[in-house]
Design a protein around this motif. Structure first.
Motif, PDB file in Angstrom:
ATOM      1  N   ASN A 143       0.836  -1.253   0.042  1.00 50.08           N
ATOM      2  CA  ASN A 143       0.227   0.035   0.077  1.00 50.08           C
ATOM      3  C   ASN A 143       0.840   1.399  -0.096  1.00 50.08           C
ATOM      4  O   ASN A 143       0.414   2.380   0.482  1.00 50.08           O
ATOM      5  CB  ASN A 143      -0.825   0.009   1.197  1.00 50.08           C
ATOM      6  CG  ASN A 143      -2.047  -1.019   1.022  1.00 50.08           C
ATOM      7  OD1 ASN A 143      -2.461  -1.350  -0.026  1.00 50.08           O
ATOM      8  ND2 ASN A 143      -2.564  -1.689   2.136  1.00 50.08           N
ATOM      9  N   CYS A 144       2.071   1.148  -0.443  1.00 49.78           N
ATOM     10  CA  CYS A 144       2.952   2.303  -0.476  1.00 49.78           C
ATOM     11  C   CYS A 144       3.227   2.666  -1.818  1.00 49.78           C
ATOM     12  O   CYS A 144       3.757   1.958  -2.550  1.00 49.78           O
ATOM     13  CB  CYS A 144       4.223   2.093   0.420  1.00 49.78           C
ATOM     14  SG  CYS A 144       4.182   1.513   2.308  1.00 49.78           S
TER      15      CYS A 144
ATOM     16  N   VAL B 214       6.426   3.925  -3.933  1.00 50.61           N
ATOM     17  CA  VAL B 214       7.695   4.255  -3.790  1.00 50.61           C
ATOM     18  C   VAL B 214       8.241   4.884  -4.852  1.00 50.61           C
ATOM     19  O   VAL B 214       8.051   4.840  -6.074  1.00 50.61           O
ATOM     20  CB  VAL B 214       8.373   2.528  -3.982  1.00 50.61           C
ATOM     21  CG1 VAL B 214      10.026   2.943  -4.001  1.00 50.61           C
ATOM     22  CG2 VAL B 214       7.732   1.634  -3.065  1.00 50.61           C
TER      23      VAL B 214
ATOM     24  N   HIS C 115       0.933   6.095   1.989  1.00 46.59           N
ATOM     25  CA  HIS C 115       2.423   6.212   2.535  1.00 46.59           C
ATOM     26  C   HIS C 115       3.538   6.063   1.367  1.00 46.59           C
ATOM     27  O   HIS C 115       3.241   5.477   0.264  1.00 46.59           O
ATOM     28  CB  HIS C 115       2.436   4.705   3.220  1.00 46.59           C
ATOM     29  CG  HIS C 115       1.557   4.327   4.299  1.00 46.59           C
ATOM     30  ND1 HIS C 115       1.520   5.000   5.368  1.00 46.59           N
ATOM     31  CD2 HIS C 115       0.579   3.343   4.374  1.00 46.59           C
ATOM     32  CE1 HIS C 115       0.449   4.590   6.207  1.00 46.59           C
ATOM     33  NE2 HIS C 115      -0.028   3.617   5.452  1.00 46.59           N
ATOM     34  N   VAL C 116       4.453   6.733   1.560  1.00 52.30           N
ATOM     35  CA  VAL C 116       5.501   7.074   0.559  1.00 52.30           C
ATOM     36  C   VAL C 116       6.911   6.834   0.983  1.00 52.30           C
ATOM     37  O   VAL C 116       7.201   6.978   1.947  1.00 52.30           O
ATOM     38  CB  VAL C 116       5.542   8.591   0.112  1.00 52.30           C
ATOM     39  CG1 VAL C 116       6.516   8.884  -0.852  1.00 52.30           C
ATOM     40  CG2 VAL C 116       3.798   9.113  -0.343  1.00 52.30           C
ATOM     41  N   VAL C 117       7.420   5.882   0.183  1.00 53.33           N
ATOM     42  CA  VAL C 117       8.944   5.406   0.427  1.00 53.33           C
ATOM     43  C   VAL C 117       9.685   6.217  -0.590  1.00 53.33           C
ATOM     44  O   VAL C 117       9.453   6.234  -1.956  1.00 53.33           O
ATOM     45  CB  VAL C 117       9.050   3.876   0.634  1.00 53.33           C
ATOM     46  CG1 VAL C 117      10.528   3.589   0.615  1.00 53.33           C
ATOM     47  CG2 VAL C 117       8.209   3.130   1.583  1.00 53.33           C
TER      48      VAL C 117
ATOM     49  N   SER D 113       2.415   9.599   5.326  1.00 50.90           N
ATOM     50  CA  SER D 113       3.677   9.145   6.102  1.00 50.90           C
ATOM     51  C   SER D 113       4.830   9.197   5.177  1.00 50.90           C
ATOM     52  O   SER D 113       4.328   8.402   4.161  1.00 50.90           O
ATOM     53  CB  SER D 113       3.252   8.080   6.617  1.00 50.90           C
ATOM     54  OG  SER D 113       2.684   7.022   6.343  1.00 50.90           O
TER      55      SER D 113
ATOM     56  N   ALA E 203       8.380  -0.364   3.658  1.00 51.14           N
ATOM     57  CA  ALA E 203       6.926  -0.560   3.363  1.00 51.14           C
ATOM     58  C   ALA E 203       6.247  -1.203   4.343  1.00 51.14           C
ATOM     59  O   ALA E 203       4.985  -0.692   4.772  1.00 51.14           O
ATOM     60  CB  ALA E 203       6.727  -1.114   2.116  1.00 51.14           C
TER      61      ALA E 203
ATOM     62  N   LEU F 143       5.726   1.417   7.301  1.00 54.54           N
ATOM     63  CA  LEU F 143       4.608   2.428   7.089  1.00 54.54           C
ATOM     64  C   LEU F 143       3.234   1.747   7.199  1.00 54.54           C
ATOM     65  O   LEU F 143       2.186   2.466   7.629  1.00 54.54           O
ATOM     66  CB  LEU F 143       4.989   3.285   5.745  1.00 54.54           C
ATOM     67  CG  LEU F 143       6.094   3.946   5.907  1.00 54.54           C
ATOM     68  CD1 LEU F 143       6.294   4.688   4.170  1.00 54.54           C
ATOM     69  CD2 LEU F 143       5.954   5.209   6.618  1.00 54.54           C
ATOM     70  N   GLU F 144       3.281   0.586   6.474  1.00 53.51           N
ATOM     71  CA  GLU F 144       1.821  -0.267   6.496  1.00 53.51           C
ATOM     72  C   GLU F 144       1.203  -0.470   8.002  1.00 53.51           C
ATOM     73  O   GLU F 144       0.260  -0.451   8.114  1.00 53.51           O
ATOM     74  CB  GLU F 144       1.925  -1.374   5.478  1.00 53.51           C
ATOM     75  CG  GLU F 144       2.012  -1.029   4.275  1.00 53.51           C
ATOM     76  CD  GLU F 144       2.148  -2.315   3.510  1.00 53.51           C
ATOM     77  OE1 GLU F 144       2.493  -3.306   3.751  1.00 53.51           O
ATOM     78  OE2 GLU F 144       2.070  -2.132   2.028  1.00 53.51           O
TER      79      GLU F 144
ATOM     80  N   ARG G 247      -4.183   4.818   9.654  1.00 57.71           N
ATOM     81  CA  ARG G 247      -4.186   5.501   8.313  1.00 57.71           C
ATOM     82  C   ARG G 247      -4.649   6.743   8.594  1.00 57.71           C
ATOM     83  O   ARG G 247      -5.368   7.058   9.310  1.00 57.71           O
ATOM     84  CB  ARG G 247      -5.532   4.682   7.582  1.00 57.71           C
ATOM     85  CG  ARG G 247      -5.944   5.138   6.216  1.00 57.71           C
ATOM     86  CD  ARG G 247      -6.669   4.164   5.593  1.00 57.71           C
ATOM     87  NE  ARG G 247      -7.001   4.548   4.163  1.00 57.71           N
ATOM     88  CZ  ARG G 247      -6.456   4.603   3.146  1.00 57.71           C
ATOM     89  NH1 ARG G 247      -5.152   4.348   3.237  1.00 57.71           N
ATOM     90  NH2 ARG G 247      -6.635   5.171   2.090  1.00 57.71           N
TER      91      ARG G 247
END
Length: 142
Positions: free
Chosen positions: A23-24, A26, A55-57, A87, A120, A123-124, A128
Motif C-alpha cells: 500500500n506504499c 515508492v 504512505h510514501v517510500v 507518512s 513499506a 509504514l503499513e 491510516r
C-alpha cells in the motif's frame, strides 16, 4: 562571427521512478541532490505526494551525491507529506548520506530503513490518515 552552442549531457538528471510496494508508493530517487537540483526535487517530491497514496517510500539507492540542500529537500518532502496527511520513510540510503542523516539528527525526523520492503512494512503499520483514498494501480478516471 560564429555563434557557438554548448550542450552538456547530464547523466544524473534529477528524476523519480514510481512503483507500488503493497500500500506504499515508492519513488526511486535518481541523481545528485544539491543546490542546483533542490528545486527540481522539491517539485518531484510534491508531485509524488500529490498522488494521495497514504504512505510514501523514497528509495535513495539512485542518489549519487547529496549536500545540505539535498538534505533540505528531503526534510521538505517530509513536511509536504505531513501537511498532506501522508507518512514518509527513506530506504536504501547510500552510506555517505546515511552518515549525514545521523550527524544532523535528520534520521530522528525521517524514518530510515535498509530496504524498500522494510520501509513499506513499517509504514503499513502506521494508522491510516483521514481523507486519503485506498491506493490503486488503476486510479479512477478524472
Amino acid at each position: 562571427m560564429p555563434v557557438w552552442e554548448w550542450w552538456i549531457a547530464v547523466p544524473d538528471a534529477p528524476s523519480i521512478v514510481r512503483t507500488l510496494a503493497g500500500n506504499c508508493l515508492v519513488g526511486r530517487v535518481i541523481g545528485e541532490m544539491d543546490y542546483l537540483t533542490r528545486p527540481v526535487y522539491v517539485t518531484l517530491f510534491g508531485d509524488l505526494i500529490a498522488e494521495r497514496i497514504p504512505h510514501v517510500v523514497l528509495d535513495l539507492s539512485g542518489v549519487t551525491f547529496c549536500d545540505s540542500a539535498g538534505l533540505n529537500a528531503l526534510l521538505t518532502a517530509h513536511r509536504i507529506a505531513t501537511n498532506n496527511g501522508a507518512s514518509l520513510a527513506l530506504a536504501s540510503v547510500p552510506p555517505d548520506l546515511l552518515r549525514v542523516l545521523e550527524l544532523t539528527g535528520a534520521d530522528q525526523v525521517l524514518p530510515v530503513h535498509e530496504t524498500v520492503g522494510e520501509a513499506a512494512t513499517f509504514l503499513e503499520g502506521e494508522p491510516r490518515r483521514e481523507g486519503l483514498p485506498e491506493p490503486s494501480l488503476h486510479p479512477e478516471p478524472s
